[in-house]
Design a protein around this motif. Structure first.
Motif, PDB file in Angstrom:
ATOM      1  N   TYR A 162     -24.677  24.641 -47.464  1.00 12.53           N
ATOM      2  CA  TYR A 162     -24.788  24.702 -46.010  1.00 12.53           C
ATOM      3  C   TYR A 162     -23.413  24.949 -45.402  1.00 12.53           C
ATOM      4  O   TYR A 162     -22.397  24.463 -45.916  1.00 12.53           O
ATOM      5  N   VAL A 163     -23.387  25.676 -44.286  1.00 13.74           N
ATOM      6  CA  VAL A 163     -22.175  25.882 -43.503  1.00 13.74           C
ATOM      7  C   VAL A 163     -22.423  25.386 -42.084  1.00 13.74           C
ATOM      8  O   VAL A 163     -23.405  25.784 -41.441  1.00 13.74           O
ATOM      9  N   GLY A 206     -17.798  31.995 -29.314  1.00 12.69           N
ATOM     10  CA  GLY A 206     -18.983  31.133 -29.246  1.00 12.69           C
ATOM     11  C   GLY A 206     -19.831  31.224 -30.504  1.00 12.69           C
ATOM     12  O   GLY A 206     -19.340  31.464 -31.602  1.00 12.69           O
ATOM     13  N   HIS A 207     -21.146  31.028 -30.339  1.00 16.91           N
ATOM     14  CA  HIS A 207     -22.110  31.085 -31.440  1.00 16.91           C
ATOM     15  C   HIS A 207     -21.801  30.071 -32.547  1.00 16.91           C
ATOM     16  O   HIS A 207     -21.740  30.419 -33.726  1.00 16.91           O
ATOM     17  N   ALA A 208     -21.600  28.817 -32.129  1.00 15.16           N
ATOM     18  CA  ALA A 208     -21.563  27.742 -33.122  1.00 15.16           C
ATOM     19  C   ALA A 208     -22.864  27.796 -33.911  1.00 15.16           C
ATOM     20  O   ALA A 208     -23.941  27.990 -33.330  1.00 15.16           O
ATOM     21  N   MET A 209     -22.767  27.627 -35.224  1.00 18.49           N
ATOM     22  CA  MET A 209     -23.935  27.848 -36.084  1.00 18.49           C
ATOM     23  C   MET A 209     -24.048  26.816 -37.183  1.00 18.49           C
ATOM     24  O   MET A 209     -23.054  26.215 -37.593  1.00 18.49           O
ATOM     25  N   ILE A 210     -25.271  26.672 -37.654  1.00 21.43           N
ATOM     26  CA  ILE A 210     -25.538  25.998 -38.921  1.00 21.43           C
ATOM     27  C   ILE A 210     -26.347  26.966 -39.764  1.00 21.43           C
ATOM     28  O   ILE A 210     -27.353  27.523 -39.302  1.00 21.43           O
ATOM     29  N   ILE A 211     -25.887  27.196 -40.995  1.00 15.53           N
ATOM     30  CA  ILE A 211     -26.467  28.206 -41.887  1.00 15.53           C
ATOM     31  C   ILE A 211     -26.865  27.542 -43.193  1.00 15.53           C
ATOM     32  O   ILE A 211     -26.130  26.699 -43.719  1.00 15.53           O
ATOM     33  N   ASP A 212     -28.023  27.916 -43.715  1.00 15.34           N
ATOM     34  CA  ASP A 212     -28.498  27.271 -44.946  1.00 15.34           C
ATOM     35  C   ASP A 212     -27.985  28.002 -46.187  1.00 15.34           C
ATOM     36  O   ASP A 212     -27.342  29.062 -46.089  1.00 15.34           O
ATOM     37  N   PRO A 213     -28.209  27.462 -47.391  1.00 18.19           N
ATOM     38  CA  PRO A 213     -27.624  28.053 -48.610  1.00 18.19           C
ATOM     39  C   PRO A 213     -28.136  29.459 -48.952  1.00 18.19           C
ATOM     40  O   PRO A 213     -27.541  30.134 -49.792  1.00 18.19           O
ATOM     41  N   TRP A 214     -29.212  29.886 -48.320  1.00 18.26           N
ATOM     42  CA  TRP A 214     -29.730  31.245 -48.538  1.00 18.26           C
ATOM     43  C   TRP A 214     -29.115  32.223 -47.537  1.00 18.26           C
ATOM     44  O   TRP A 214     -29.334  33.422 -47.610  1.00 18.26           O
ATOM     45  N   ALA A 266     -29.652  31.830 -44.177  1.00 16.93           N
ATOM     46  CA  ALA A 266     -30.492  31.828 -42.977  1.00 16.93           C
ATOM     47  C   ALA A 266     -29.813  31.027 -41.865  1.00 16.93           C
ATOM     48  O   ALA A 266     -29.297  29.932 -42.102  1.00 16.93           O
ATOM     49  N   ILE A 267     -29.824  31.569 -40.658  1.00 11.86           N
ATOM     50  CA  ILE A 267     -29.250  30.878 -39.505  1.00 11.86           C
ATOM     51  C   ILE A 267     -30.275  29.883 -38.977  1.00 11.86           C
ATOM     52  O   ILE A 267     -31.338  30.270 -38.480  1.00 11.86           O
ATOM     53  N   LEU A 268     -29.960  28.606 -39.095  1.00 14.65           N
ATOM     54  CA  LEU A 268     -30.882  27.555 -38.667  1.00 14.65           C
ATOM     55  C   LEU A 268     -30.711  27.201 -37.200  1.00 14.65           C
ATOM     56  O   LEU A 268     -31.655  26.747 -36.555  1.00 14.65           O
ATOM     57  N   ALA A 269     -29.501  27.358 -36.674  1.00 11.36           N
ATOM     58  CA  ALA A 269     -29.229  27.044 -35.271  1.00 11.36           C
ATOM     59  C   ALA A 269     -28.037  27.861 -34.798  1.00 11.36           C
ATOM     60  O   ALA A 269     -27.092  28.075 -35.555  1.00 11.36           O
ATOM     61  N   ALA A 302     -25.492  23.053 -31.518  1.00  7.70           N
ATOM     62  CA  ALA A 302     -26.421  23.627 -32.496  1.00  7.70           C
ATOM     63  C   ALA A 302     -26.779  22.518 -33.482  1.00  7.70           C
ATOM     64  O   ALA A 302     -25.893  21.929 -34.099  1.00  7.70           O
ATOM     65  N   ILE A 303     -28.071  22.222 -33.606  1.00  5.92           N
ATOM     66  CA  ILE A 303     -28.524  21.126 -34.467  1.00  5.92           C
ATOM     67  C   ILE A 303     -29.539  21.647 -35.475  1.00  5.92           C
ATOM     68  O   ILE A 303     -30.420  22.453 -35.135  1.00  5.92           O
TER      69      ILE A 303
END
Length: 271
Positions: free
Chosen positions: A206-207, A224-232, A234-237, A246-247
């Motif tokens: 995760y990032v 901007g565009h604070a993000m949470i990204i999964d191990p694949w 994919a942008i989750l938030a 972003a949660i």
């Protein structure tokens, strides 16, 4: 490691320490009320202004910022990352760009001094010389091993362009990487998202990327565009372009699934 909610905070920090801390507190409160247990603040969250002005105030910024982070961690019972603030380097006229991770008791877990400094002539006409006031860290970030939140690694902004730092974290077993940033609007539109996705994909982790946004001072505009990204990848938030949060859920089962499906870390030839 359990499943839990993480938050990447997005701010428009300015050359006013107290105003920035008030803004940060509002957004931390928002994240906590939504159930986040791990919260990250962006680079320069407590002060973002001219380099000379930052140096003059550096000692006060460092002291008040650390006290603030400790208070927020304790008040909201969070593990919290202060994603980058100036800490004076003894015997010099420079500071470290410091990321600090604290536990819910306000105890320091990890401290990382930004290694890669942003000395760039951006094609939009702006010139940045971070090294004029900041001393580069000399050590790669280490991992904080948490039984509940997973193995957490730190980095700051410009580091994201240097994959060897993240491969070092992957070799240490990282599950979640923080990339707090103040990415320029000009470079961010082309590089921010794709670099974050690359770091997540290649290291199957995760990032969490807190970010600055908008006009911070003078001509300094952030993406901007604070993000949470999964191990694949994919942008989750995605927090968009305004201050906010972003949660997303961090799931150990997702890390395990992706590493089974794409075991690239096990297939490395040149280590």
């Amino acid at each position: 490691m359990k499943s839990y909610l993480a938050a990447a905070i997005q701010m428009t920090s300015v050359p006013d320490l107290e105003k920035n801390l008030a803004q940060a507190e509002e957004l931390i409160d928002l994240a906590a009320r939504q159930g986040a247990e791990l919260v990250g603040l962006p680079e320069n969250f407590s002060f973002m202004g001219e380099e000379k002005e930052k140096l003059v105030q550096a000692e006060a910024i460092a002291q008040k910022t650390e006290a603030f982070l400790k208070t927020m961690a304790q008040r909201y019972q969070l593990t919290i990352l202060g994603g980058g603030f100036p800490v004076p380097v003894a015997g010099t006229d420079k500071v470290y760009n410091t990321a600090l991770l604290l536990d819910p008791n306000g105890q320091e877990l990890q401290r990382y001094h930004k290694v890669h400094l942003f000395d760039v002539n951006v094609p939009d006409g702006n010139t940045y010389r971070e090294s004029s006031t900041v001393m580069a860290g000399q050590e790669l970030p280490s991992i904080y091993h948490s039984q509940t939140l997973g193995n957490i690694g730190l980095s700051v902004c410009y580091d994201v362009r240097f994959p060897e730092l993240y491969r070092h974290l992957a070799d240490k077993g990282v599950d979640v990487i923080f990339v707090p940033a103040a990415f320029t609007a000009f470079t961010g539109k082309d590089h921010w998202q794709v670099l974050l996705q690359a770091r997540a994909i290649e290291n199957t982790c995760y990032v969490i990327a807190p970010a600055q946004t908008g006009l911070n001072y003078a001509r300094r505009q952030t993406h901007g565009h604070a993000m949470i990204i999964d191990p694949w990848g994919a942008i989750l938030a995605d927090a968009g372009e305004k201050p906010g949060v972003a949660i997303a859920e961090i799931k150990p089962s997702r890390i395990e699934q992706v590493r089974r499906q794409m075991p690239s870390l096990q297939h490395r030839v040149f280590a």
